[in-house]
Design a protein around this motif. Structure first.
Motif, short mmCIF file in Angstrom:
data_model
loop_
_atom_site.label_atom_id
_atom_site.label_comp_id
_atom_site.label_asym_id
_atom_site.label_seq_id
_atom_site.Cartn_x
_atom_site.Cartn_y
_atom_site.Cartn_z
N GLU A 72 -2.76 88.93 87.07
CA GLU A 72 -2.39 88.12 86.32
C GLU A 72 -1.87 88.29 84.96
O GLU A 72 -1.02 87.34 84.65
N THR A 73 -2.16 89.12 84.52
CA THR A 73 -1.06 90.03 83.12
C THR A 73 0.43 89.92 83.78
O THR A 73 1.24 89.73 82.59
N ARG A 74 1.03 89.66 84.86
CA ARG A 74 1.88 90.05 85.09
C ARG A 74 2.31 88.19 85.86
O ARG A 74 3.70 88.03 85.45
N THR A 75 1.75 87.54 87.03
CA THR A 75 2.15 86.62 87.01
C THR A 75 1.36 85.20 86.57
O THR A 75 1.96 84.13 86.35
N GLY A 76 0.75 85.25 85.18
CA GLY A 76 0.22 84.39 85.20
C GLY A 76 -1.00 83.69 85.61
O GLY A 76 -1.45 84.55 86.88
N ASP A 77 -1.79 82.48 85.44
CA ASP A 77 -3.14 81.92 86.18
C ASP A 77 -2.19 81.08 86.84
O ASP A 77 -1.92 80.11 86.23
N LEU A 78 -1.97 80.79 88.20
CA LEU A 78 -1.01 80.03 88.94
C LEU A 78 -2.29 79.18 89.39
O LEU A 78 -2.69 79.46 90.51
N PRO A 79 -2.15 78.03 89.29
CA PRO A 79 -2.73 76.72 88.94
C PRO A 79 -2.59 76.60 90.98
O PRO A 79 -1.29 76.57 91.25
N HIS A 80 -3.74 76.28 91.74
CA HIS A 80 -3.27 75.60 92.89
C HIS A 80 -2.46 74.58 93.57
O HIS A 80 -1.09 74.41 94.62
N THR A 81 -1.87 73.88 92.43
CA THR A 81 -0.67 72.79 93.05
C THR A 81 0.85 73.66 92.49
O THR A 81 1.30 72.87 93.04
N VAL A 82 1.15 74.83 92.64
CA VAL A 82 2.17 75.32 92.90
C VAL A 82 2.42 76.50 93.92
O VAL A 82 3.36 76.13 94.75
N LYS A 83 1.42 75.80 95.08
CA LYS A 83 1.31 76.48 96.32
C LYS A 83 3.00 75.16 96.89
O LYS A 83 3.23 76.87 97.83
N PRO A 84 3.06 74.26 97.14
CA PRO A 84 4.03 74.10 97.69
C PRO A 84 5.34 73.94 97.24
O PRO A 84 6.44 74.48 98.22
N TYR A 85 5.45 75.27 96.04
CA TYR A 85 6.93 75.24 95.07
C TYR A 85 6.94 77.16 95.35
O TYR A 85 7.35 77.49 95.33
N LEU A 86 5.85 77.86 95.47
CA LEU A 86 6.16 79.33 94.78
C LEU A 86 5.09 80.23 96.24
O LEU A 86 3.68 79.80 97.28
N THR A 87 5.30 81.30 96.37
CA THR A 87 5.02 81.60 97.83
C THR A 87 3.57 82.68 96.67
O THR A 87 4.66 83.74 95.45
N LYS A 88 2.52 83.00 97.01
CA LYS A 88 1.32 83.40 96.10
C LYS A 88 2.01 84.87 96.17
O LYS A 88 2.15 86.18 97.67
N PRO A 89 2.13 85.87 94.91
CA PRO A 89 2.45 87.15 94.67
C PRO A 89 1.82 88.24 95.45
O PRO A 89 0.28 86.76 96.03
#
Length: 187
Positions: A72-89
């Motif tokens: 998460e130093t590189r991505t930030g903390d991604l909340p679960h609400t991003v799931k429909p929009y982003l593929t988890k790295p």
């Protein structure tokens, strides 16, 4: 050691985790959620305790937990609400990039820990993963007890995701305890 500056540089990068807030809690109305580093410390502590109770290696479980969110130093903390929009790295890919310049032994140690955590085939990895969910549950209960109302989804999610008997029992106890200031001390 071939390049001490590589470890120092990575140490500075890891320091970013102290400033990254657990962003999902903002959706529940928490104004100043804990940092990823604060979360990771309790995850590591819980992982060691769960592993001890499960007959596994507490130190290994804690070590795996220490590395579980360092990407998460590189991505930030991604909340679960991003799931429909982003593929988890892929955490292994990010860890590969983060550790590319570390000395061989250190690099292998971190990469192996992240791979073991992500694969979840060992009892230590399952304890570390359960500790991540259990920490979230404990944090949700703590927030609930100070008046944050929209945390039940986090509690339910944690309860569903636990795989070890010890973590399930601890989670049930955690939900049942009504926290008053220092209630843990009176137990």
């Amino acid at each position: 050691m071939s390049d001490p500056s590589a470890i120092a540089s990575f140490g500075y990068e890891l320091g970013i985790l102290k400033r990254i807030r657990r962003s999902g809690w903002w959706h529940a109305g928490v104004r100043d959620p804990e940092s990823v580093a604060e979360h990771s410390l309790r995850v590591a502590q819980l992982a060691g305790l769960l592993a001890a109770e499960e007959g596994a290696d507490p130190a290994r479980a804690a070590y795996l937990a220490l590395w579980h969110d360092t990407q998460e130093t590189r991505t930030g903390d991604l909340p679960h609400t991003v799931k429909p929009y982003l593929t988890k790295p892929d955490p292994r890919h990010i860890t590969g990039d983060q550790t590319a310049h570390l000395p061989d032994t250190a690099r292998a140690s971190v990469r192996d820990a992240v791979d073991e955590y992500e694969t979840a085939e060992t009892t230590e990895a399952r304890c570390a993963r359960d500790a991540d969910k259990l920490e979230m549950l404990l944090q949700a209960v703590e927030y609930r007890d100070i008046g944050i109302h929209r945390v039940q989804g986090w509690i339910d999610s944690a309860l569903k995701g636990l795989s070890t008997t010890t973590a399930q029992r601890v989670a049930e106890a955690a939900v049942a305890i009504s926290l008053s200031p220092l209630a843990w001390r009176d137990r």
